[in-house]
Design a protein around this motif. Structure first.
Motif, short mmCIF file in Angstrom:
data_model
loop_
_atom_site.label_atom_id
_atom_site.label_comp_id
_atom_site.label_asym_id
_atom_site.label_seq_id
_atom_site.Cartn_x
_atom_site.Cartn_y
_atom_site.Cartn_z
N GLY A 136 -1.64 3.63 -6.32
CA GLY A 136 -0.53 2.86 -6.84
C GLY A 136 0.62 3.63 -7.43
O GLY A 136 1.57 3.04 -7.92
N ARG A 137 0.58 4.94 -7.38
CA ARG A 137 1.66 5.73 -7.96
C ARG A 137 2.74 6.06 -6.94
O ARG A 137 3.90 6.20 -7.26
CB ARG A 137 1.10 7.01 -8.56
CG ARG A 137 2.10 7.77 -9.39
CD ARG A 137 1.49 8.92 -10.10
NE ARG A 137 1.10 9.95 -9.14
CZ ARG A 137 0.48 11.05 -9.46
NH1 ARG A 137 0.14 11.28 -10.70
NH2 ARG A 137 0.16 11.93 -8.54
N ASP A 138 2.32 6.16 -5.68
CA ASP A 138 3.22 6.60 -4.64
C ASP A 138 2.87 5.91 -3.33
O ASP A 138 1.71 5.91 -2.92
CB ASP A 138 3.08 8.13 -4.52
CG ASP A 138 3.96 8.73 -3.46
OD1 ASP A 138 3.59 8.65 -2.28
OD2 ASP A 138 5.01 9.29 -3.81
N ALA A 139 3.86 5.33 -2.66
CA ALA A 139 3.62 4.58 -1.42
C ALA A 139 3.03 5.46 -0.32
O ALA A 139 2.13 5.03 0.41
CB ALA A 139 4.91 3.93 -0.94
N ALA A 140 3.50 6.71 -0.21
CA ALA A 140 2.97 7.61 0.81
C ALA A 140 1.50 7.93 0.56
O ALA A 140 0.69 7.96 1.49
CB ALA A 140 3.79 8.90 0.87
N GLU A 141 1.15 8.18 -0.70
CA GLU A 141 -0.25 8.44 -1.04
C GLU A 141 -1.11 7.21 -0.77
O GLU A 141 -2.24 7.33 -0.28
CB GLU A 141 -0.38 8.85 -2.52
CG GLU A 141 0.18 10.23 -2.81
CD GLU A 141 0.15 10.55 -4.29
OE1 GLU A 141 -0.83 10.19 -4.98
OE2 GLU A 141 1.10 11.17 -4.77
N ASP A 142 -0.59 6.04 -1.09
CA ASP A 142 -1.34 4.81 -0.84
C ASP A 142 -1.57 4.61 0.66
O ASP A 142 -2.64 4.18 1.08
CB ASP A 142 -0.64 3.60 -1.44
CG ASP A 142 -0.76 3.55 -2.96
OD1 ASP A 142 -1.58 4.30 -3.51
OD2 ASP A 142 -0.03 2.76 -3.57
#
Length: 185
Positions: A136-142
């Motif tokens: 939930g911190r970063d769209a790419a990581e999600d």
């Protein structure tokens, strides 16, 4: 390396192995697995990650996977084959242990190690990514996390996580998933 330095944890699932043998620990890579492992090695070499240490399950299939991955790297890191990684992975598979037992093993990594490769098994590695990676911190990581979840962390898959701080503090939601590769990509 300082305690606040960024470290990378590279998780490599063993490549495709023989289906049936008398002893699970002795299963070898099959033809597909040998190809997968070599491909994983080429992908890892292309990332520019230069691991200082590889902690490899003592199972034959993980050792054979690591040999092929390591062959593609420009510099071979120190390699340690560990029965405990295999044993904990079997216990996790049987639901006789939790992922925190594998994390405890990884916390024993020497602090001077910047980039660490772990060659192991599923569901342990898939669970490890799920527990360690922040959501939930970063769209790419999600999106990467969703790719890992959808894939089920197939044979020869590689996940790269960055870890802020010392190995001794490794724990839930304390890493960022920065890359993921699978032979089917």
């Amino acid at each position: 390396m300082t305690a606040d330095a960024v470290r990378r944890l590279v998780l490599v699932r063993h490549a495709q192995a023989e289906r049936e043998t008398a002893v699970d620990h002795e299963r070898r890579l099959d033809e597909r697995g040998r190809t997968e492992a070599s491909s994983a090695g080429r992908w890892l070499a292309a990332t520019g990650i230069a691991p200082a240490l590889a902690r490899v399950s003592s199972a034959r299939r993980t050792g054979e996977t690591w040999e092929r991955v390591r062959a593609a790297l420009p510099r071979a890191p120190e390699t340690v084959h560990e029965r405990r990684i295999y044993d904990v992975s079997v216990d996790i598979h049987r639901r006789e242990a939790g992922i925190e037992e594998l994390i405890a093993i990884l916390r024993q990594t020497p602090e001077e190690v910047g980039d660490l490769v772990v060659v192991g098994h599923n569901p342990s590695l898939h669970d490890l990514v799920d527990v360690l990676a922040v959501r939930g911190r970063d769209a790419a990581e999600d999106e990467l996390s969703q790719r890992v979840a959808r894939s089920g962390f197939p044979t020869a898959a590689v996940a790269v996580l960055t870890v802020d701080g010392p190995w001794q503090s490794l724990g839930p939601s304390l890493a960022r998933l920065t890359d993921f590769w699978a032979p089917t990509d």
